[in-house]
Scaffold this motif. Structure first.
Motif, PDB file in Angstrom:
ATOM      1  N   TRP A  21      39.720  34.574  40.486  1.00 60.36           N
ATOM      2  CA  TRP A  21      38.902  35.389  41.390  1.00 60.36           C
ATOM      3  C   TRP A  21      39.238  34.964  42.717  1.00 60.36           C
ATOM      4  O   TRP A  21      38.990  33.779  43.035  1.00 60.36           O
ATOM      5  CB  TRP A  21      37.431  35.582  41.089  1.00 60.36           C
ATOM      6  CG  TRP A  21      36.803  36.865  41.526  1.00 60.36           C
ATOM      7  CD1 TRP A  21      36.269  36.713  42.825  1.00 60.36           C
ATOM      8  CD2 TRP A  21      37.025  38.056  41.007  1.00 60.36           C
ATOM      9  NE1 TRP A  21      35.920  37.970  43.104  1.00 60.36           N
ATOM     10  CE2 TRP A  21      36.510  38.925  42.061  1.00 60.36           C
ATOM     11  CE3 TRP A  21      37.676  38.730  40.276  1.00 60.36           C
ATOM     12  CZ2 TRP A  21      36.196  40.244  42.076  1.00 60.36           C
ATOM     13  CZ3 TRP A  21      37.503  39.985  40.297  1.00 60.36           C
ATOM     14  CH2 TRP A  21      36.889  41.051  41.026  1.00 60.36           C
ATOM     15  N   PRO A  22      39.578  35.814  43.706  1.00 54.90           N
ATOM     16  CA  PRO A  22      39.866  37.309  43.294  1.00 54.90           C
ATOM     17  C   PRO A  22      41.196  37.474  43.003  1.00 54.90           C
ATOM     18  O   PRO A  22      41.958  36.577  43.235  1.00 54.90           O
ATOM     19  CB  PRO A  22      39.701  37.889  44.796  1.00 54.90           C
ATOM     20  CG  PRO A  22      40.182  36.575  45.790  1.00 54.90           C
ATOM     21  CD  PRO A  22      39.729  35.393  45.029  1.00 54.90           C
ATOM     22  N   ALA A  24      45.051  38.970  42.620  1.00 58.01           N
ATOM     23  CA  ALA A  24      46.195  39.231  43.285  1.00 58.01           C
ATOM     24  C   ALA A  24      46.173  40.674  43.721  1.00 58.01           C
ATOM     25  O   ALA A  24      45.504  41.329  42.780  1.00 58.01           O
ATOM     26  CB  ALA A  24      47.471  38.771  42.799  1.00 58.01           C
ATOM     27  N   PRO A  25      46.717  41.005  44.835  1.00 58.23           N
ATOM     28  CA  PRO A  25      46.785  42.502  45.086  1.00 58.23           C
ATOM     29  C   PRO A  25      47.424  43.346  44.169  1.00 58.23           C
ATOM     30  O   PRO A  25      46.890  44.761  43.922  1.00 58.23           O
ATOM     31  CB  PRO A  25      47.439  42.635  46.405  1.00 58.23           C
ATOM     32  CG  PRO A  25      47.588  41.177  47.214  1.00 58.23           C
ATOM     33  CD  PRO A  25      47.452  40.372  45.924  1.00 58.23           C
ATOM     34  N   GLY A  26      48.247  42.971  43.483  1.00 58.30           N
ATOM     35  CA  GLY A  26      49.129  43.828  42.404  1.00 58.30           C
ATOM     36  C   GLY A  26      47.988  44.181  41.299  1.00 58.30           C
ATOM     37  O   GLY A  26      48.006  45.306  40.726  1.00 58.30           O
ATOM     38  N   TRP A  27      46.934  43.236  40.961  1.00 54.49           N
ATOM     39  CA  TRP A  27      46.013  43.449  39.708  1.00 54.49           C
ATOM     40  C   TRP A  27      45.079  44.679  40.475  1.00 54.49           C
ATOM     41  O   TRP A  27      44.517  45.338  39.724  1.00 54.49           O
ATOM     42  CB  TRP A  27      45.328  42.291  39.453  1.00 54.49           C
ATOM     43  CG  TRP A  27      46.037  41.514  38.629  1.00 54.49           C
ATOM     44  CD1 TRP A  27      46.698  40.264  38.928  1.00 54.49           C
ATOM     45  CD2 TRP A  27      46.637  41.687  37.130  1.00 54.49           C
ATOM     46  NE1 TRP A  27      47.453  39.831  38.001  1.00 54.49           N
ATOM     47  CE2 TRP A  27      47.370  40.578  37.100  1.00 54.49           C
ATOM     48  CE3 TRP A  27      46.476  42.748  36.523  1.00 54.49           C
ATOM     49  CZ2 TRP A  27      47.787  40.454  35.603  1.00 54.49           C
ATOM     50  CZ3 TRP A  27      46.930  42.816  35.127  1.00 54.49           C
ATOM     51  CH2 TRP A  27      47.996  41.452  34.661  1.00 54.49           C
ATOM     52  N   TRP A  28      44.689  44.681  41.718  1.00 52.94           N
ATOM     53  CA  TRP A  28      43.795  45.690  42.285  1.00 52.94           C
ATOM     54  C   TRP A  28      44.388  46.927  42.188  1.00 52.94           C
ATOM     55  O   TRP A  28      43.702  47.737  41.869  1.00 52.94           O
ATOM     56  CB  TRP A  28      43.614  45.039  43.480  1.00 52.94           C
ATOM     57  CG  TRP A  28      42.647  44.216  43.933  1.00 52.94           C
ATOM     58  CD1 TRP A  28      42.897  42.676  44.296  1.00 52.94           C
ATOM     59  CD2 TRP A  28      41.080  44.010  43.641  1.00 52.94           C
ATOM     60  NE1 TRP A  28      41.726  42.183  44.379  1.00 52.94           N
ATOM     61  CE2 TRP A  28      40.746  42.764  43.831  1.00 52.94           C
ATOM     62  CE3 TRP A  28      40.347  44.887  43.073  1.00 52.94           C
ATOM     63  CZ2 TRP A  28      39.396  42.438  43.813  1.00 52.94           C
ATOM     64  CZ3 TRP A  28      38.994  44.722  43.151  1.00 52.94           C
ATOM     65  CH2 TRP A  28      38.394  43.302  43.247  1.00 52.94           C
ATOM     66  N   LEU A  29      45.887  46.990  42.426  1.00 53.62           N
ATOM     67  CA  LEU A  29      46.477  48.193  42.512  1.00 53.62           C
ATOM     68  C   LEU A  29      46.497  48.770  40.983  1.00 53.62           C
ATOM     69  O   LEU A  29      46.144  49.788  40.825  1.00 53.62           O
ATOM     70  CB  LEU A  29      47.767  48.058  43.013  1.00 53.62           C
ATOM     71  CG  LEU A  29      47.927  47.966  44.444  1.00 53.62           C
ATOM     72  CD1 LEU A  29      49.323  47.621  45.000  1.00 53.62           C
ATOM     73  CD2 LEU A  29      47.113  49.311  45.224  1.00 53.62           C
TER      74      LEU A  29
END
Length: 175
Positions: A21-22, A24-29
């Motif tokens: 956590w947190p 990566a940005p790809g997982w957020w997308l």
């Protein structure tokens, strides 16, 4: 080179493990895309369920209209309420269409198009008395006195056949 130059080097070491956590940005997308897809699927399911319920609710309302007509005997009110019921049914059954603004021959043609695959008695009723009942008679001062074709019991049966056809799921719905 002197052996003393290598003496100051440290041994190799592994990098620190990546924290979970947190993300990566790809997982957020990816999570955002999955949430949007779930929302769209839920909205589509809800719309289809409402469209499938429209004929059943309209049949219930038609039964109430029949009871009121048999109790009161007011043919004019029955025809007007029946026309409103058919219009509300069409608007809830096919919400993407612009059925609310149609009148006269356009409204009748719209109903005929939507019920093109209906049984012959339903199509004949839309071409005859039921078509008149939803397009012309509600706007006359007293349709019961101006038309000899007006038989509320037959109109109710024709409307019920139309609504049952919609409940069977064979009318042209737009996916």
């Amino acid at each position: 080179m002197s052996p003393d130059a290598l003496a100051g080097l440290r041994d190799y070491h592994l990098p620190e493990p990546m924290p979970w956590w947190p993300p990566a940005p790809g997982w957020w997308l990816l999570a955002l895309g999955a949430a949007l897809l779930a929302l769209l699927l839920w909205l589509r399911h809800r719309r289809r369920r409402a469209q499938a319920r429209a004929p059943l609710l309209a049949l219930r309302e038609l039964a109430r209209l029949r009871e009121r007509w048999q109790r009161d005997g007011d043919d004019t009110a029955f025809v007007r309420e029946l026309a409103q019921l058919i219009r509300r049914y069409a608007i809830s059954r096919w919400p993407a269409d612009d059925a609310a603004g149609l009148t006269g021959a356009d409204w009748r043609g719209y109903l005929a198009q939507k019920c093109a695959d209906a049984p012959a008695p339903v199509r004949a009723a839309l071409d005859g008395a039921l078509g008149e009942a939803v397009t012309r008679w509600p706007y006359q001062p007293s349709p019961a006195q101006t038309s000899t074709e007006l038989d509320p019991a037959d109109l109710a049966e024709s409307a019920a056949a139309l609504l049952r056809h919609g409940a069977a799921g064979t009318t042209g719905t737009r996916a």
